[in-house]
Design an enzyme around this catalytic site. Structure first.
Site, PDB file in Angstrom:
ATOM      1  N   LYS A  51       0.838  -1.205   0.000  1.00 49.42           N
ATOM      2  CA  LYS A  51       0.000   0.000   0.000  1.00 49.42           C
ATOM      3  C   LYS A  51       0.870   1.252   0.000  1.00 49.42           C
ATOM      4  O   LYS A  51       0.584   2.213  -0.716  1.00 49.42           O
ATOM      5  CB  LYS A  51      -0.940  -0.023   1.218  1.00 49.42           C
ATOM      6  CG  LYS A  51      -2.022  -1.098   1.081  1.00 49.42           C
ATOM      7  CD  LYS A  51      -2.740  -1.396   2.378  1.00 49.42           C
ATOM      8  CE  LYS A  51      -3.598  -2.655   2.205  1.00 49.42           C
ATOM      9  NZ  LYS A  51      -4.288  -3.077   3.419  1.00 49.42           N
ATOM     10  N   GLN A  95      -5.140  -1.683   9.696  1.00 45.08           N
ATOM     11  CA  GLN A  95      -4.773  -2.995   9.140  1.00 45.08           C
ATOM     12  C   GLN A  95      -5.162  -4.106  10.122  1.00 45.08           C
ATOM     13  O   GLN A  95      -4.823  -4.046  11.295  1.00 45.08           O
ATOM     14  CB  GLN A  95      -3.253  -3.021   8.880  1.00 45.08           C
ATOM     15  CG  GLN A  95      -2.766  -4.277   8.214  1.00 45.08           C
ATOM     16  CD  GLN A  95      -3.289  -4.449   6.788  1.00 45.08           C
ATOM     17  OE1 GLN A  95      -3.312  -3.509   5.998  1.00 45.08           O
ATOM     18  NE2 GLN A  95      -3.735  -5.651   6.466  1.00 45.08           N
ATOM     19  N   ASP A 118     -11.505   1.794   3.512  1.00 42.52           N
ATOM     20  CA  ASP A 118     -11.616   0.330   3.457  1.00 42.52           C
ATOM     21  C   ASP A 118     -13.090  -0.105   3.432  1.00 42.52           C
ATOM     22  O   ASP A 118     -13.382  -1.283   3.217  1.00 42.52           O
ATOM     23  CB  ASP A 118     -10.929  -0.288   4.689  1.00 42.52           C
ATOM     24  CG  ASP A 118      -9.669  -1.052   4.321  1.00 42.52           C
ATOM     25  OD1 ASP A 118      -9.470  -1.315   3.115  1.00 42.52           O
ATOM     26  OD2 ASP A 118      -8.897  -1.391   5.235  1.00 42.52           O
TER      27      ASP A 118
END
Ligand code: NAD
Length: 280
Positions: A51, A95, A118
């Site tokens: 990322k 994450q 997300d």
């Protein structure tokens, strides 16, 4: 049989985003992604590196917050609050996994839905199920883009998803339904799995078991999308689909690596640009 080249498509998407980012910068908007990692999960470290690489390549600002294993819920929430209030941060990504003593759902709830790139905040999950504009979680979003790019008809097709996780199976179910597919979702308690998967025009495997989907589970001419990322003892990455035999039967198939994985990162970048474009 045609192989769906996720790597190539992801590259094309990133090229388009580059143009958009240049335009945003002319308006003094510098898109920025903040990534929070708690603990030192090895696989997460690889995903986060991908990322950050994608951000660097596109000229998206990137900041990483590495919290240690013993971080408290209060500390995590106060970092999220700080990033929610930071006008220069467009996207916040937490994450997973995070250590067990922390409540990931509470953390996702705390992320401002406008920065939830997300798509895991319940506001975005709810909007997706109502077919409203929202942040769609990146893996399902990438799969939809692949089907679109290869002109694979979704409307009226029978899509069968194996796996009902909150990050892949469930949001993908909504995405496909929003595009008028007939969707069946299977999971570990499904009876006669093979009977169900054999009906699929589009079969998506998001299980996390190496080469689980074999040729006998697939209808002739089906499109097969492999979400699985399974790291084998020898370091090789294998999908959830037995590629060699299933590709003999499928009309389209995604490889692992080089299929869904790169698309996930590209769609994350797309969500960051979307968030930056709607800065108030
Ligand atoms: P998960 O572990 O949360 O869910 C797995 C699902 O598979 C569950 O719903 C379970 O019911 C189902 N399942 C397990 N055994 C089964 C069986 N025998 N029969 C039928 N269903 C069964 O997994 P997840 O987070 O959705 O991830 C799935 C896979 O996709 C993993 O390999 C993960 O690494 C990968 N993944 C890849 C990307 C990407 O960008 N390519 C993104 C997310 C996840």
């Amino acid at each position: 049989m045609e192989i769906i080249d996720g790597k190539e498509l992801a590259k094309a998407i990133r090229e388009n985003l580059k143009e958009e980012i240049i335009e945003l910068k002319k308006k003094n908007i510098f898109p920025k992604l903040a990534v929070i990692m708690v603990g030192d999960d090895k696989a997460s470290a690889v995903y986060v590196r991908n990322k950050s690489k994608a951000c660097n390549e596109l000229g998206v600002e990137y900041e990483e917050f590495l919290l240690n294993e013993t971080t408290t819920m209060d500390e995590l929430l106060s970092l999220i609050d700080k990033l929610n209030n930071d006008k220069n941060v467009d996207g916040i990504l937490l994450q997973s996994p995070i250590p067990r003593h922390l409540d990931i759902n509470e953390a996702f709830r705390r992320i401002d839905p406008k920065k939830d790139v997300d798509g895991f905040n319940p506001v975005n999950v709810g909007k997706l199920s109502l077919n409203q504009d929202c942040f769609v979680s990146c893996t399902p979003y990438g799969i939809i883009k692949m089907l679109e790019r290869y002109n694979i008809p979704v409307e009226g097709a029978h899509a069968v998803i194996i796996g009902r996780s909150n990050i892949v199976g469930k949001p993908l179910l909504q995405c496909l339904l929003n595009q008028n597919a007939t969707v069946t979702i299977c999971h570990s308690k499904t009876r006669n799995l093979e009977e169900v998967t054999k009906q699929a025009d589009i079969l998506i495997a998001a299980i996390g078991k190496p080469e689980f989907v074999t040729e006998n589970m697939v209808k002739e001419g089906a499109t097969v999308i492999d979400v699985g990322i399974n790291r084998m003892e020898d370091g090789k990455i294998v999908g959830d689909v037995k590629f060699n035999e299933v590709s003999e039967k499928a009309s389209y198939i995604t490889p692992v690596p080089g299929g869904v994985g790169p698309m996930t990162v590209a769609m994350l970048m797309s969500n960051v640009v979307k968030a930056a474009s709607s800065r108030e």
